[in-house]
Scaffold this motif. Structure first.
Motif, PDB file in Angstrom:
ATOM      1  N   LEU A 162      44.084-108.756  15.867  1.00 24.51           N
ATOM      2  CA  LEU A 162      42.640-108.609  15.672  1.00 24.51           C
ATOM      3  C   LEU A 162      42.332-107.627  14.548  1.00 24.51           C
ATOM      4  O   LEU A 162      41.404-107.838  13.759  1.00 24.51           O
ATOM      5  CB  LEU A 162      41.983-108.173  16.981  1.00 24.51           C
ATOM      6  CG  LEU A 162      42.028-109.214  18.104  1.00 24.51           C
ATOM      7  CD1 LEU A 162      41.495-108.614  19.391  1.00 24.51           C
ATOM      8  CD2 LEU A 162      41.275-110.470  17.730  1.00 24.51           C
ATOM      9  N   TYR A 163      43.100-106.540  14.465  1.00 25.73           N
ATOM     10  CA  TYR A 163      42.925-105.571  13.382  1.00 25.73           C
ATOM     11  C   TYR A 163      43.188-106.250  12.033  1.00 25.73           C
ATOM     12  O   TYR A 163      42.439-106.060  11.072  1.00 25.73           O
ATOM     13  CB  TYR A 163      43.857-104.382  13.582  1.00 25.73           C
ATOM     14  CG  TYR A 163      43.709-103.321  12.542  1.00 25.73           C
ATOM     15  CD1 TYR A 163      42.768-102.315  12.695  1.00 25.73           C
ATOM     16  CD2 TYR A 163      44.496-103.312  11.397  1.00 25.73           C
ATOM     17  CE1 TYR A 163      42.611-101.323  11.733  1.00 25.73           C
ATOM     18  CE2 TYR A 163      44.340-102.336  10.437  1.00 25.73           C
ATOM     19  CZ  TYR A 163      43.407-101.341  10.612  1.00 25.73           C
ATOM     20  OH  TYR A 163      43.250-100.381   9.647  1.00 25.73           O
ATOM     21  N   ALA A 164      44.240-107.044  11.971  1.00 25.50           N
ATOM     22  CA  ALA A 164      44.581-107.726  10.716  1.00 25.50           C
ATOM     23  C   ALA A 164      43.494-108.722  10.314  1.00 25.50           C
ATOM     24  O   ALA A 164      43.141-108.811   9.135  1.00 25.50           O
ATOM     25  CB  ALA A 164      45.923-108.436  10.856  1.00 25.50           C
ATOM     26  N   VAL A 165      42.958-109.445  11.272  1.00 25.44           N
ATOM     27  CA  VAL A 165      41.892-110.406  10.969  1.00 25.44           C
ATOM     28  C   VAL A 165      40.672-109.683  10.404  1.00 25.44           C
ATOM     29  O   VAL A 165      40.078-110.123   9.420  1.00 25.44           O
ATOM     30  CB  VAL A 165      41.519-111.213  12.237  1.00 25.44           C
ATOM     31  CG1 VAL A 165      40.217-111.962  12.051  1.00 25.44           C
ATOM     32  CG2 VAL A 165      42.632-112.172  12.592  1.00 25.44           C
ATOM     33  N   ALA A 166      40.302-108.562  11.013  1.00 28.76           N
ATOM     34  CA  ALA A 166      39.152-107.806  10.520  1.00 28.76           C
ATOM     35  C   ALA A 166      39.413-107.257   9.117  1.00 28.76           C
ATOM     36  O   ALA A 166      38.524-107.271   8.262  1.00 28.76           O
ATOM     37  CB  ALA A 166      38.821-106.665  11.475  1.00 28.76           C
ATOM     38  N   THR A 167      40.615-106.798   8.860  1.00 28.60           N
ATOM     39  CA  THR A 167      40.950-106.259   7.545  1.00 28.60           C
ATOM     40  C   THR A 167      40.900-107.352   6.483  1.00 28.60           C
ATOM     41  O   THR A 167      40.372-107.143   5.385  1.00 28.60           O
ATOM     42  CB  THR A 167      42.337-105.602   7.577  1.00 28.60           C
ATOM     43  OG1 THR A 167      42.330-104.575   8.574  1.00 28.60           O
ATOM     44  CG2 THR A 167      42.698-105.002   6.246  1.00 28.60           C
ATOM     45  N   VAL A 168      41.430-108.511   6.788  1.00 31.78           N
ATOM     46  CA  VAL A 168      41.384-109.635   5.843  1.00 31.78           C
ATOM     47  C   VAL A 168      39.943-110.054   5.599  1.00 31.78           C
ATOM     48  O   VAL A 168      39.541-110.305   4.460  1.00 31.78           O
ATOM     49  CB  VAL A 168      42.231-110.818   6.364  1.00 31.78           C
ATOM     50  CG1 VAL A 168      41.964-112.074   5.567  1.00 31.78           C
ATOM     51  CG2 VAL A 168      43.700-110.462   6.319  1.00 31.78           C
ATOM     52  N   CYS A 169      39.149-110.105   6.658  1.00 32.78           N
ATOM     53  CA  CYS A 169      37.740-110.480   6.513  1.00 32.78           C
ATOM     54  C   CYS A 169      37.021-109.480   5.603  1.00 32.78           C
ATOM     55  O   CYS A 169      36.276-109.874   4.707  1.00 32.78           O
ATOM     56  CB  CYS A 169      37.063-110.529   7.880  1.00 32.78           C
ATOM     57  SG  CYS A 169      35.290-110.833   7.798  1.00 32.78           S
ATOM     58  N   ASP A 170      37.247-108.191   5.829  1.00 28.26           N
ATOM     59  CA  ASP A 170      36.617-107.173   4.985  1.00 28.26           C
ATOM     60  C   ASP A 170      37.074-107.303   3.542  1.00 28.26           C
ATOM     61  O   ASP A 170      36.280-107.145   2.613  1.00 28.26           O
ATOM     62  CB  ASP A 170      36.937-105.772   5.501  1.00 28.26           C
ATOM     63  CG  ASP A 170      36.236-105.460   6.802  1.00 28.26           C
ATOM     64  OD1 ASP A 170      35.310-106.208   7.179  1.00 28.26           O
ATOM     65  OD2 ASP A 170      36.639-104.476   7.454  1.00 28.26           O
ATOM     66  N   HIS A 171      38.355-107.593   3.348  1.00 25.48           N
ATOM     67  CA  HIS A 171      38.890-107.733   1.991  1.00 25.48           C
ATOM     68  C   HIS A 171      38.286-108.950   1.287  1.00 25.48           C
ATOM     69  O   HIS A 171      37.983-108.892   0.092  1.00 25.48           O
ATOM     70  CB  HIS A 171      40.410-107.846   2.036  1.00 25.48           C
ATOM     71  CG  HIS A 171      41.044-107.954   0.689  1.00 25.48           C
ATOM     72  ND1 HIS A 171      41.087-106.907  -0.202  1.00 25.48           N
ATOM     73  CD2 HIS A 171      41.647-109.000   0.064  1.00 25.48           C
ATOM     74  CE1 HIS A 171      41.681-107.300  -1.315  1.00 25.48           C
ATOM     75  NE2 HIS A 171      42.030-108.563  -1.177  1.00 25.48           N
TER      76      HIS A 171
END
Length: 96
Positions: A79-88
């Motif tokens: 979930l952390y990775a998904v949020a980071t990719v979305c922000d990027h």
């Protein structure tokens, strides 16, 4: 003239509020059925471990607890990775 590449760092410093915000953000991108399945799996591991402890067993509750904890940890990282990719992906080109 090219600039030298910065040294890669394996250290990531994240505060607890930021971590929780990113996990919650990532959960919004997960399909509801998948999120429900993962929640039921984690709660099921907790219930089974508690039930086994109540019955007086020692070894199996530890195994079930470790498996449940690993499941929750993997879910949090995903979930952390998904949020980071979305922000990027949503940040403007000039900020990259």
């Amino acid at each position: 003239m090219s600039r030298p590449c910065p040294e890669p760092s394996m250290t990531v410093r994240v505060g607890l509020p930021d971590l929780m915000w990113r996990i919650a953000h990532g959960a919004r991108h997960m399909p509801p059925a998948d999120l429900a399945f993962r929640t039921v799996l984690a709660l099921g591991a907790l219930v089974v471990a508690a039930w086994m402890i109540h019955r007086g067993e020692v070894g199996w509750p530890l195994v079930v607890g470790v498996v449940g904890a690993l499941s929750v940890a993997v879910d949090a990282v995903e979930l952390y990775a998904v949020a980071t990719v979305c922000d990027h992906l949503t940040e403007p080109e000039s900020d990259r």
